[in-house]
Write a protein that holds these residues in place. Structure first.
Motif, mmCIF file in Angstrom:
data_model
loop_
_atom_site.group_PDB
_atom_site.id
_atom_site.type_symbol
_atom_site.label_atom_id
_atom_site.label_comp_id
_atom_site.label_asym_id
_atom_site.label_seq_id
_atom_site.Cartn_x
_atom_site.Cartn_y
_atom_site.Cartn_z
ATOM 1 N N ASP A 23 0.871 -1.169 0.000
ATOM 2 C CA ASP A 23 0.000 0.000 0.000
ATOM 3 C C ASP A 23 0.909 1.221 0.000
ATOM 4 O O ASP A 23 1.345 1.698 1.047
ATOM 5 C CB ASP A 23 -0.903 -0.037 1.236
ATOM 6 C CG ASP A 23 -1.842 1.143 1.358
ATOM 7 O OD1 ASP A 23 -1.731 2.100 0.578
ATOM 8 O OD2 ASP A 23 -2.698 1.107 2.272
ATOM 9 N N GLU A 72 -1.506 5.790 -6.009
ATOM 10 C CA GLU A 72 -2.745 6.476 -6.371
ATOM 11 C C GLU A 72 -2.504 7.972 -6.385
ATOM 12 O O GLU A 72 -1.485 8.453 -5.886
ATOM 13 C CB GLU A 72 -3.850 6.129 -5.366
ATOM 14 C CG GLU A 72 -3.530 6.585 -3.950
ATOM 15 C CD GLU A 72 -4.538 6.104 -2.911
ATOM 16 O OE1 GLU A 72 -5.680 5.780 -3.263
ATOM 17 O OE2 GLU A 72 -4.174 6.065 -1.732
ATOM 18 N N ALA A 89 -3.480 2.769 -9.349
ATOM 19 C CA ALA A 89 -4.908 2.593 -9.075
ATOM 20 C C ALA A 89 -5.677 3.654 -9.845
ATOM 21 O O ALA A 89 -5.358 4.834 -9.764
ATOM 22 C CB ALA A 89 -5.178 2.722 -7.579
ATOM 23 N N SER A 92 -9.432 4.539 -5.972
ATOM 24 C CA SER A 92 -8.929 4.258 -4.633
ATOM 25 C C SER A 92 -7.834 3.195 -4.656
ATOM 26 O O SER A 92 -8.023 2.109 -5.208
ATOM 27 C CB SER A 92 -10.093 3.793 -3.756
ATOM 28 O OG SER A 92 -9.629 3.096 -2.623
ATOM 29 N N ASP A 94 -6.899 1.557 -2.043
ATOM 30 C CA ASP A 94 -7.409 0.454 -1.225
ATOM 31 C C ASP A 94 -8.269 -0.490 -2.056
ATOM 32 O O ASP A 94 -8.142 -1.714 -1.950
ATOM 33 C CB ASP A 94 -8.216 0.974 -0.044
ATOM 34 C CG ASP A 94 -7.357 1.658 1.008
ATOM 35 O OD1 ASP A 94 -6.123 1.744 0.830
ATOM 36 O OD2 ASP A 94 -7.929 2.112 2.010
ATOM 37 N N ASP A 95 -9.142 0.067 -2.891
ATOM 38 C CA ASP A 95 -9.988 -0.783 -3.738
ATOM 39 C C ASP A 95 -9.145 -1.602 -4.702
ATOM 40 O O ASP A 95 -9.424 -2.775 -4.947
ATOM 41 C CB ASP A 95 -11.003 0.055 -4.513
ATOM 42 C CG ASP A 95 -12.094 0.637 -3.629
ATOM 43 O OD1 ASP A 95 -12.242 0.197 -2.469
ATOM 44 O OD2 ASP A 95 -12.804 1.547 -4.110
ATOM 45 N N ARG A 96 -8.091 -1.012 -5.248
ATOM 46 C CA ARG A 96 -7.221 -1.747 -6.164
ATOM 47 C C ARG A 96 -6.488 -2.866 -5.427
ATOM 48 O O ARG A 96 -6.341 -3.973 -5.966
ATOM 49 C CB ARG A 96 -6.222 -0.787 -6.822
ATOM 50 C CG ARG A 96 -5.321 -1.464 -7.811
ATOM 51 C CD ARG A 96 -6.095 -2.041 -8.986
ATOM 52 N NE ARG A 96 -5.188 -2.732 -9.891
ATOM 53 C CZ ARG A 96 -5.492 -3.839 -10.539
ATOM 54 N NH1 ARG A 96 -6.700 -4.362 -10.445
ATOM 55 N NH2 ARG A 96 -4.613 -4.411 -11.316
ATOM 56 N N VAL A 98 -7.574 -4.508 -2.865
ATOM 57 C CA VAL A 98 -8.575 -5.561 -2.656
ATOM 58 C C VAL A 98 -8.762 -6.358 -3.940
ATOM 59 O O VAL A 98 -8.831 -7.595 -3.908
ATOM 60 C CB VAL A 98 -9.904 -4.960 -2.145
ATOM 61 C CG1 VAL A 98 -11.014 -5.996 -2.157
ATOM 62 C CG2 VAL A 98 -9.714 -4.383 -0.744
ATOM 63 N N GLU A 99 -8.824 -5.694 -5.092
ATOM 64 C CA GLU A 99 -8.962 -6.399 -6.375
ATOM 65 C C GLU A 99 -7.784 -7.337 -6.615
ATOM 66 O O GLU A 99 -7.966 -8.482 -7.030
ATOM 67 C CB GLU A 99 -9.039 -5.397 -7.530
ATOM 68 C CG GLU A 99 -10.311 -4.598 -7.597
ATOM 69 C CD GLU A 99 -10.241 -3.490 -8.644
ATOM 70 O OE1 GLU A 99 -9.227 -3.404 -9.400
ATOM 71 O OE2 GLU A 99 -11.194 -2.695 -8.706
ATOM 72 N N GLU A 117 -9.109 -0.634 8.063
ATOM 73 C CA GLU A 117 -10.207 -1.074 7.203
ATOM 74 C C GLU A 117 -9.684 -1.923 6.042
ATOM 75 O O GLU A 117 -10.269 -2.946 5.704
ATOM 76 C CB GLU A 117 -11.001 0.128 6.667
ATOM 77 C CG GLU A 117 -12.109 -0.237 5.698
ATOM 78 C CD GLU A 117 -13.204 -1.153 6.263
ATOM 79 O OE1 GLU A 117 -13.949 -1.727 5.449
ATOM 80 O OE2 GLU A 117 -13.303 -1.312 7.502
ATOM 81 N N LEU A 118 -8.580 -1.528 5.447
ATOM 82 C CA LEU A 118 -7.994 -2.325 4.371
ATOM 83 C C LEU A 118 -7.543 -3.680 4.903
ATOM 84 O O LEU A 118 -7.740 -4.702 4.246
ATOM 85 C CB LEU A 118 -6.826 -1.577 3.724
ATOM 86 C CG LEU A 118 -6.127 -2.315 2.588
ATOM 87 C CD1 LEU A 118 -7.095 -2.697 1.471
ATOM 88 C CD2 LEU A 118 -4.971 -1.467 2.058
ATOM 89 N N ARG A 121 -10.531 -5.882 5.075
ATOM 90 C CA ARG A 121 -11.007 -6.288 3.760
ATOM 91 C C ARG A 121 -10.142 -7.390 3.144
ATOM 92 O O ARG A 121 -10.668 -8.345 2.578
ATOM 93 C CB ARG A 121 -11.054 -5.081 2.821
ATOM 94 C CG ARG A 121 -12.106 -4.058 3.218
ATOM 95 C CD ARG A 121 -12.035 -2.797 2.389
ATOM 96 N NE ARG A 121 -12.446 -3.034 1.005
ATOM 97 C CZ ARG A 121 -12.293 -2.142 0.036
ATOM 98 N NH1 ARG A 121 -11.735 -0.957 0.289
ATOM 99 N NH2 ARG A 121 -12.688 -2.427 -1.194
#
Length: 137
Positions: A23, A72, A89, A92, A94-96, A98-99, A117-118, A121
């Motif tokens: 990250d 990002e 990314a 986000s 974080d979303d990437r 998770v993907e 939170e990450l 997830r």
């Protein structure tokens, strides 16, 4: 050894290469060294510090590993180098992450972040998590 179809046995197939996801924003932001003045340069410095980990791995994940640095925002534009793939990314970070974790499937996956939170997830997807200190210095 092969099975009756000529395909290699699962027992003789090499183990999957572990995936180490960094990250970038969280790791860069964990050290107050002026990174906010030039986020792209800070991400490039982190990328360069990560190169040895592609071979050696980190505590809890031995190398060699596939190492992905997720960046990002203003940190976009940092090129990949041998050993470190930089993933920009589109939204986000974080979303990437998770993907990428979800796409890892059954391969060992370790995410480096301090974001609570990450962490929740990605552990829900089966990844292990460690903090930014794992890749400092």
């Amino acid at each position: 050894m092969t099975d009756t179809t000529g395909a290699p046995d699962a027992e003789s197939a090499p183990p999957p290469v572990p995936l180490l996801i960094i990250d970038g924003a969280n790791v860069v932001g964990s050290v107050p060294d002026g990174w906010w003045r030039d986020r792209r340069a800070a991400a490039a410095r982190l990328r360069d510090r990560l190169v040895p980990y592609a071979r050696s791995g980190v505590a809890g994940l031995s190398g060699p590993v596939e190492l992905v640095l997720v960046v990002e925002g203003a940190a976009r534009g940092v090129a990949s180098v041998p050993g470190v793939h930089v993933d920009e990314a589109p939204g986000s970070g974080d979303d990437r992450i998770v993907e990428l974790t979800a796409a890892a499937g059954d391969r060992p996956c370790l995410v480096v972040t301090a974001d609570r939170e990450l962490r929740r997830r990605v552990t829900g997807l089966g990844a292990e998590v460690t903090g930014p200190r794992a890749v400092r210095g």
